[in-house]
Design a protein around this motif. Sequence first.
Motif, PDB file in Angstrom:
ATOM      1  N   TYR A   1       0.844  -1.192   0.000  1.00 25.53           N
ATOM      2  CA  TYR A   1       0.000   0.000   0.000  1.00 25.53           C
ATOM      3  C   TYR A   1       0.882   1.245   0.000  1.00 25.53           C
ATOM      4  O   TYR A   1       1.747   1.406   0.882  1.00 25.53           O
ATOM      5  N   LEU A   2       0.645   2.108  -0.980  1.00 30.81           N
ATOM      6  CA  LEU A   2       1.471   3.288  -1.157  1.00 30.81           C
ATOM      7  C   LEU A   2       0.658   4.565  -0.956  1.00 30.81           C
ATOM      8  O   LEU A   2      -0.474   4.671  -1.426  1.00 30.81           O
ATOM      9  N   CYS A   3       1.282   5.506  -0.301  1.00 30.05           N
ATOM     10  CA  CYS A   3       0.670   6.812  -0.063  1.00 30.05           C
ATOM     11  C   CYS A   3       1.057   7.768  -1.189  1.00 30.05           C
ATOM     12  O   CYS A   3       2.216   7.802  -1.628  1.00 30.05           O
ATOM     13  N   HIS A   4       0.086   8.532  -1.651  1.00 27.27           N
ATOM     14  CA  HIS A   4       0.320   9.525  -2.698  1.00 27.27           C
ATOM     15  C   HIS A   4      -0.127  10.902  -2.207  1.00 27.27           C
ATOM     16  O   HIS A   4      -1.167  11.024  -1.560  1.00 27.27           O
ATOM     17  N   VAL A   5       0.679  11.900  -2.527  1.00 30.06           N
ATOM     18  CA  VAL A   5       0.381  13.266  -2.123  1.00 30.06           C
ATOM     19  C   VAL A   5       0.520  14.190  -3.320  1.00 30.06           C
ATOM     20  O   VAL A   5       1.509  14.111  -4.058  1.00 30.06           O
ATOM     21  N   ASN A   6      -0.463  15.050  -3.484  1.00 36.04           N
ATOM     22  CA  ASN A   6      -0.417  16.100  -4.495  1.00 36.04           C
ATOM     23  C   ASN A   6      -0.290  17.431  -3.752  1.00 36.04           C
ATOM     24  O   ASN A   6      -1.150  17.744  -2.927  1.00 36.04           O
ATOM     25  N   TYR A   7       0.784  18.154  -4.024  1.00 34.33           N
ATOM     26  CA  TYR A   7       1.036  19.351  -3.219  1.00 34.33           C
ATOM     27  C   TYR A   7       1.478  20.517  -4.081  1.00 34.33           C
ATOM     28  O   TYR A   7       1.887  20.345  -5.231  1.00 34.33           O
ATOM     29  N   ARG A   8       1.407  21.690  -3.507  1.00 31.43           N
ATOM     30  CA  ARG A   8       1.798  22.910  -4.206  1.00 31.43           C
ATOM     31  C   ARG A   8       3.069  23.489  -3.585  1.00 31.43           C
ATOM     32  O   ARG A   8       3.204  23.537  -2.356  1.00 31.43           O
ATOM     33  N   ARG A   9       3.975  23.898  -4.454  1.00 31.23           N
ATOM     34  CA  ARG A   9       5.200  24.563  -4.005  1.00 31.23           C
ATOM     35  C   ARG A   9       5.646  25.528  -5.083  1.00 31.23           C
ATOM     36  O   ARG A   9       5.687  25.173  -6.260  1.00 31.23           O
ATOM     37  N   SER A  10       5.941  26.749  -4.697  1.00 33.64           N
ATOM     38  CA  SER A  10       6.411  27.790  -5.624  1.00 33.64           C
ATOM     39  C   SER A  10       5.470  27.960  -6.807  1.00 33.64           C
ATOM     40  O   SER A  10       5.912  28.213  -7.940  1.00 33.64           O
ATOM     41  N   GLY A  11       4.179  27.807  -6.559  1.00 37.84           N
ATOM     42  CA  GLY A  11       3.196  28.033  -7.612  1.00 37.84           C
ATOM     43  C   GLY A  11       2.952  26.858  -8.535  1.00 37.84           C
ATOM     44  O   GLY A  11       2.136  26.960  -9.454  1.00 37.84           O
ATOM     45  N   PHE A  12       3.633  25.767  -8.304  1.00 39.54           N
ATOM     46  CA  PHE A  12       3.459  24.586  -9.136  1.00 39.54           C
ATOM     47  C   PHE A  12       2.924  23.420  -8.318  1.00 39.54           C
ATOM     48  O   PHE A  12       3.106  23.366  -7.111  1.00 39.54           O
ATOM     49  N   MET A  13       2.266  22.497  -9.011  1.00 43.52           N
ATOM     50  CA  MET A  13       1.740  21.296  -8.369  1.00 43.52           C
ATOM     51  C   MET A  13       2.708  20.142  -8.612  1.00 43.52           C
ATOM     52  O   MET A  13       3.245  19.979  -9.716  1.00 43.52           O
ATOM     53  N   PHE A  14       2.909  19.350  -7.590  1.00 41.31           N
ATOM     54  CA  PHE A  14       3.806  18.195  -7.663  1.00 41.31           C
ATOM     55  C   PHE A  14       3.121  16.972  -7.069  1.00 41.31           C
ATOM     56  O   PHE A  14       2.159  17.092  -6.316  1.00 41.31           O
ATOM     57  N   ASN A  15       3.656  15.807  -7.401  1.00 35.66           N
ATOM     58  CA  ASN A  15       3.205  14.540  -6.835  1.00 35.66           C
ATOM     59  C   ASN A  15       4.371  13.830  -6.164  1.00 35.66           C
ATOM     60  O   ASN A  15       5.505  13.892  -6.647  1.00 35.66           O
ATOM     61  N   SER A  16       4.070  13.157  -5.087  1.00 32.78           N
ATOM     62  CA  SER A  16       5.101  12.398  -4.396  1.00 32.78           C
ATOM     63  C   SER A  16       4.507  11.091  -3.885  1.00 32.78           C
ATOM     64  O   SER A  16       3.338  11.056  -3.469  1.00 32.78           O
ATOM     65  N   TRP A  17       5.311  10.042  -3.921  1.00 35.48           N
ATOM     66  CA  TRP A  17       4.898   8.706  -3.472  1.00 35.48           C
ATOM     67  C   TRP A  17       5.758   8.261  -2.301  1.00 35.48           C
ATOM     68  O   TRP A  17       6.953   8.541  -2.242  1.00 35.48           O
ATOM     69  N   GLY A  18       5.113   7.516  -1.398  1.00 30.70           N
ATOM     70  CA  GLY A  18       5.858   6.883  -0.329  1.00 30.70           C
ATOM     71  C   GLY A  18       6.477   5.582  -0.809  1.00 30.70           C
ATOM     72  O   GLY A  18       6.278   5.157  -1.952  1.00 30.70           O
ATOM     73  N   GLN A  19       7.214   4.928   0.101  1.00 29.54           N
ATOM     74  CA  GLN A  19       7.877   3.673  -0.232  1.00 29.54           C
ATOM     75  C   GLN A  19       6.944   2.477  -0.116  1.00 29.54           C
ATOM     76  O   GLN A  19       7.244   1.408  -0.675  1.00 29.54           O
ATOM     77  N   GLY A  20       5.848   2.640   0.587  1.00 28.61           N
ATOM     78  CA  GLY A  20       4.880   1.564   0.704  1.00 28.61           C
ATOM     79  C   GLY A  20       4.963   0.828   2.027  1.00 28.61           C
ATOM     80  O   GLY A  20       6.007   0.800   2.684  1.00 28.61           O
ATOM     81  N   THR A  21       3.841   0.233   2.410  1.00 30.17           N
ATOM     82  CA  THR A  21       3.775  -0.623   3.585  1.00 30.17           C
ATOM     83  C   THR A  21       3.003  -1.885   3.189  1.00 30.17           C
ATOM     84  O   THR A  21       1.964  -1.806   2.548  1.00 30.17           O
ATOM     85  N   GLN A  22       3.547  -3.023   3.563  1.00 30.15           N
ATOM     86  CA  GLN A  22       2.984  -4.297   3.111  1.00 30.15           C
ATOM     87  C   GLN A  22       1.810  -4.722   3.991  1.00 30.15           C
ATOM     88  O   GLN A  22       1.904  -4.717   5.229  1.00 30.15           O
ATOM     89  N   VAL A  23       0.734  -5.103   3.345  1.00 30.55           N
ATOM     90  CA  VAL A  23      -0.432  -5.670   4.024  1.00 30.55           C
ATOM     91  C   VAL A  23      -0.631  -7.087   3.499  1.00 30.55           C
ATOM     92  O   VAL A  23      -0.740  -7.292   2.288  1.00 30.55           O
ATOM     93  N   THR A  24      -0.650  -8.044   4.423  1.00 30.87           N
ATOM     94  CA  THR A  24      -0.855  -9.434   4.060  1.00 30.87           C
ATOM     95  C   THR A  24      -2.043  -9.970   4.831  1.00 30.87           C
ATOM     96  O   THR A  24      -2.057  -9.924   6.063  1.00 30.87           O
ATOM     97  N   VAL A  25      -3.034 -10.470   4.097  1.00 29.62           N
ATOM     98  CA  VAL A  25      -4.238 -11.020   4.712  1.00 29.62           C
ATOM     99  C   VAL A  25      -4.232 -12.524   4.491  1.00 29.62           C
ATOM    100  O   VAL A  25      -4.235 -12.993   3.349  1.00 29.62           O
ATOM    101  N   SER A  26      -4.199 -13.269   5.584  1.00 30.00           N
ATOM    102  CA  SER A  26      -4.133 -14.728   5.494  1.00 30.00           C
ATOM    103  C   SER A  26      -5.527 -15.318   5.655  1.00 30.00           C
ATOM    104  O   SER A  26      -6.326 -14.866   6.472  1.00 30.00           O
TER     105      SER A  26
END
Length: 119
Positions: free
Chosen positions: A93-118
């Motif tokens: 599961y990865l987190c995504h963020v859309n943010y503004r800096r210096s008048g521009f929009m950017f996207n950033s992703w996390g490294q992820g966290t593993q979810v395992t359902v047995s």
Amino acid sequence: QVVPVESGGGLVQTGGSLRLSCVVSGSYSSINAMGWYRQAPGKQRELVATITSGGSTNYADSVKGRFTISRDNAKNTVYLQMNSLKAEDTADYLCHVNYRRSGFMFNSWGQGTQVTVSS
């Protein structure tokens, strides 16, 4: 640089619950949308849920009624409460963020966290 950091993943049995968190740090003017995506081995990355700065939410059909996304703007954090977990929810599961800096929009992703359902 804006860095989202996920936590809360783990191993859980079918029907169980987990709560994922994603804390955003770095330099930005504002955060717009935040969201969770997931990627299972051999599959494409897919949207799980998103939330705007105003609190509007969007969910994948496969998680509606089971998952809830929320955010705490004061803590720059987005959460994903996952209930009634199924084996098919197993993924990174990865987190995504859309943010503004210096008048521009950017996207950033996390490294992820593993979810395992047995089963």
